[in-house]
Design a protein around this motif. Structure first.
Motif, PDB file in Angstrom:
ATOM      1  N   ALA B 137       0.811  -1.219   0.000  1.00  0.00           N
ATOM      2  CA  ALA B 137       0.000   0.000   0.000  1.00  0.00           C
ATOM      3  C   ALA B 137       0.840   1.264   0.000  1.00  0.00           C
ATOM      4  O   ALA B 137       0.471   2.257  -0.629  1.00  0.00           O
ATOM      5  N   ASP B 138       1.978   1.224   0.694  1.00  0.00           N
ATOM      6  CA  ASP B 138       2.758   2.446   0.870  1.00  0.00           C
ATOM      7  C   ASP B 138       3.757   2.604  -0.260  1.00  0.00           C
ATOM      8  O   ASP B 138       4.771   1.917  -0.318  1.00  0.00           O
ATOM      9  N   VAL B 145       4.545   6.901   6.754  1.00  0.00           N
ATOM     10  CA  VAL B 145       4.494   7.539   8.085  1.00  0.00           C
ATOM     11  C   VAL B 145       3.171   7.232   8.814  1.00  0.00           C
ATOM     12  O   VAL B 145       3.196   6.802   9.967  1.00  0.00           O
ATOM     13  N   PRO B 146       2.006   7.411   8.156  1.00  0.00           N
ATOM     14  CA  PRO B 146       0.754   7.073   8.861  1.00  0.00           C
ATOM     15  C   PRO B 146       0.667   5.593   9.245  1.00  0.00           C
ATOM     16  O   PRO B 146       0.087   5.262  10.284  1.00  0.00           O
ATOM     17  N   ALA B 151       0.453   1.975  13.799  1.00  0.00           N
ATOM     18  CA  ALA B 151       0.923   0.794  14.539  1.00  0.00           C
ATOM     19  C   ALA B 151       1.374   1.187  15.936  1.00  0.00           C
ATOM     20  O   ALA B 151       1.029   0.521  16.926  1.00  0.00           O
ATOM     21  N   VAL B 152       2.128   2.289  16.038  1.00  0.00           N
ATOM     22  CA  VAL B 152       2.637   2.734  17.348  1.00  0.00           C
ATOM     23  C   VAL B 152       1.474   3.138  18.263  1.00  0.00           C
ATOM     24  O   VAL B 152       1.424   2.734  19.427  1.00  0.00           O
ATOM     25  N   VAL B 153       0.531   3.898  17.703  1.00  0.00           N
ATOM     26  CA  VAL B 153      -0.614   4.355  18.521  1.00  0.00           C
ATOM     27  C   VAL B 153      -1.410   3.166  19.050  1.00  0.00           C
ATOM     28  O   VAL B 153      -1.772   3.102  20.231  1.00  0.00           O
ATOM     29  N   LEU B 154      -1.654   2.183  18.176  1.00  0.00           N
ATOM     30  CA  LEU B 154      -2.448   1.025  18.616  1.00  0.00           C
ATOM     31  C   LEU B 154      -1.699   0.161  19.624  1.00  0.00           C
ATOM     32  O   LEU B 154      -2.305  -0.464  20.493  1.00  0.00           O
ATOM     33  N   LEU B 171      -6.619  12.429   5.719  1.00  0.00           N
ATOM     34  CA  LEU B 171      -5.338  12.773   5.088  1.00  0.00           C
ATOM     35  C   LEU B 171      -5.376  12.467   3.591  1.00  0.00           C
ATOM     36  O   LEU B 171      -4.920  13.257   2.767  1.00  0.00           O
ATOM     37  N   GLY B 172      -5.952  11.288   3.259  1.00  0.00           N
ATOM     38  CA  GLY B 172      -6.068  10.917   1.846  1.00  0.00           C
ATOM     39  C   GLY B 172      -6.975  11.881   1.094  1.00  0.00           C
ATOM     40  O   GLY B 172      -6.667  12.292  -0.018  1.00  0.00           O
TER      41      GLY B 172
END
Lengths: 50, 177
Positions: B137-138, B145-146, B151-154, B171-172
């Motif tokens: 996807a990236d 970055v998102p 992942a970090v937030v979750l 953002l998209g």
């Protein structure tokens, strides 16, 4: 996270991650290699703890 | 229009991987992506991740829905029905057949070892699936970055993922990704 204190579990999780995501091995190959060895390791460690 | 052999190949592959999907169908997504994108070229990485996102954003059995959409892309409406059926029918049949045996030995030592052995492998497969989908996807660092932030937030908070989905969509929508 429940397995973070089991070094063998961390090893097998890491191996599964690397083999599938980075080595790009087919899932069947990864499972055939890792599933029996992880089960055997779990059996050995549980026998050793007893 | 693709030949019927394409549908047969897709159904056979989905039936095979759904039968070995320890930890749920997400663990076999790298294999499915490899089959439909890299091996056969039935869709692009972008198509595959769009289908994944659409299926994740809709409530319900999202992997069955996703494989229905993959089948649709390969072989139209018949492909959608065949793809969805090949995703849920084989594991349902296996669980139905194996449950009595599994339940009969639920306190057996060997069964505890099987569970303790399969759990970490499954965790690794799920993480691998996340990495493969993120790579597909990236397409550049603004999109990466998102992914990392989510992942970090979750991992560190108990925030409902719907907020992260909304933020990503925003953002998209603003053209930032």
């Amino acid at each position: 996270l429940p397995h973070r204190r089991r070094p063998a579990a961390l090893t097998f999780a890491g191996l599964a991650l690397v083999m599938l995501a980075f080595s790009k091995l087919p899932l069947l190959a990864v499972l055939f290699i890792l599933a029996p060895s992880s089960i055997a390791a779990a059996a050995l460690f549980s026998a050793a703890y007893r | 229009v693709r030949p019927p052999s394409a549908l047969v190949a897709l159904v056979a592959q989905l039936a095979l991987v759904s039968s070995i999907s320890f930890g749920g169908f997400p663990t076999v997504l790298p294999d499915v992506r490899s089959f439909v994108v890299l091996t056969h070229g039935w869709m692009t990485d972008e198509d595959f991740t769009n289908i994944f996102t659409m299926a994740q954003a809709i409530p319900g059995p999202n992997m069955i829905l996703m494989m229905g959409l993959v089948g649709w892309k390969v072989w139209g409406f018949s492909g959608a029905l065949a793809g969805a059926t090949a995703t849920f029918a084989p594991p349902c049949a296996i669980y139905y057949a194996a449950f009595r045996l599994w339940n009969r030995f639920r306190d057996a030592r060997w069964q505890r070892s099987v569970r303790a052995g399969l759990a970490p492998v499954t965790v690794g497969l799920i993480m691998a699936s996340g990495i493969v989908m993120a790579r597909a996807a990236d397409t550049g660092w603004p999109a990466g970055v998102p992914t990392i932030a989510a992942a970090v937030v979750l991992l560190l908070t108990r925030l409902n993922p719907i907020w992260l989905l909304a933020a990503g969509g925003l953002l998209g929508g603003l053209g930032a990704l």
